[in-house]
Scaffold this active site. Sequence first.
Site, short mmCIF file in Angstrom:
data_model
loop_
_atom_site.label_atom_id
_atom_site.label_comp_id
_atom_site.label_asym_id
_atom_site.label_seq_id
_atom_site.Cartn_x
_atom_site.Cartn_y
_atom_site.Cartn_z
CG ASN A 7 24.67 -37.02 34.26
OD1 ASN A 7 25.08 -37.42 35.34
ND2 ASN A 7 24.38 -37.84 33.27
CG HIS A 10 30.97 -37.85 37.34
ND1 HIS A 10 30.66 -39.08 36.81
CD2 HIS A 10 31.80 -37.26 36.45
CE1 HIS A 10 31.27 -39.22 35.64
NE2 HIS A 10 31.96 -38.12 35.40
CG HIS A 43 23.12 -43.82 32.77
ND1 HIS A 43 24.12 -43.95 31.85
CD2 HIS A 43 22.34 -44.93 32.63
CE1 HIS A 43 23.96 -45.08 31.18
NE2 HIS A 43 22.89 -45.70 31.64
NE ARG A 45 26.93 -47.72 33.45
CZ ARG A 45 27.32 -47.40 32.22
NH1 ARG A 45 27.34 -46.16 31.82
NH2 ARG A 45 27.71 -48.34 31.38
NE ARG A 49 29.75 -48.37 35.71
CZ ARG A 49 30.28 -48.30 34.49
NH1 ARG A 49 30.83 -47.18 34.07
NH2 ARG A 49 30.26 -49.32 33.68
CD GLU A 70 21.95 -39.93 30.62
OE1 GLU A 70 22.82 -40.77 30.95
OE2 GLU A 70 22.22 -38.78 30.32
CB THR A 101 26.88 -43.40 27.20
OG1 THR A 101 26.24 -43.40 28.47
CG2 THR A 101 25.95 -44.01 26.17
CD GLU A 151 21.08 -36.22 25.61
OE1 GLU A 151 20.05 -36.15 26.31
OE2 GLU A 151 22.23 -36.36 26.08
CG HIS A 190 28.63 -38.32 25.91
ND1 HIS A 190 29.99 -38.46 25.96
CD2 HIS A 190 28.11 -39.32 26.66
CE1 HIS A 190 30.29 -39.51 26.70
NE2 HIS A 190 29.16 -40.05 27.14
#
Length: 240
Positions: A7, A10, A43, A45, A49, A70, A101, A151, A190
């Site tokens: 992922n 970041h 993701h 969102r 962001r 995601e 999340t 998941e 996660h």
Amino acid sequence: MIRLGVNVDHVATVRQARRAAVPDPVEAALLAEKAGADGITVHLREDRRHIQERDVELMRRRLGTKLNLEMAVTPAMVALAEKLRPDDACFVPEKRAELTTEGGLDVAANKQKILEAVKRLQDRGIHVSLFIDPERSQIEASKEVDAHAVEIHTGTYCNAAETEREKERDAVAAAAALAHNLGLEVHGGHGLDYDNVPPIATIPEIVELNIGHSIIARAIIVGIEQAVREMKQLLAKARG
Ligand code: PXP
């Protein structure tokens, strides 16, 4: 071999902190693939962001592995996913104020809405997974809404005190076995890091783990020496 989805959200978080062009999550995704990632997860969102729509479009075109998007279960996001056509989509709950999340998706309480969203994406050839807590009711509901995969949320295991770790790991393992027996593909993710991942990676039914924070955090630490060295060399060269 268990698949690793990296992922890269970041990377985009750092870019968005300056609304700049770098660091580029697409470039990071391509390097992650070069290092052996089996897929890239982002993701998108609702508040945008970190990852932007354009990042997803570019990854869709340039990745050699697979793209897992995601997303929240909203009409706007489902329409966008139909347009962006990732290989996989993972429905997650989304709250604007959260840092990341939090809990899993409540599939059992939202069956009709999720069933329709799953069908729309699967009709487009997108494999849909549902991000759920390791609970029997959520796994059974995931099967009922015809998801391809679940998941399993590993956050509770990751955050558990030492004395509770084994119990939480067993809950993930039991959920994985149940989902597998129902014919669902089993993923996990996660909060996984370099210390806590081995006991999860040994659960035989889990075929894919999605990991973000710990890998990007480590990338910053292992990469900083070279980044500083390059800048120092440049400064020295400028002075002749
Ligand atoms: N899986 C899902 C569904 C997530 O929402 C996240 C966080 O975006 C991850 C995996 C990766 O979690 P982490 O960044 O803690 O490794």
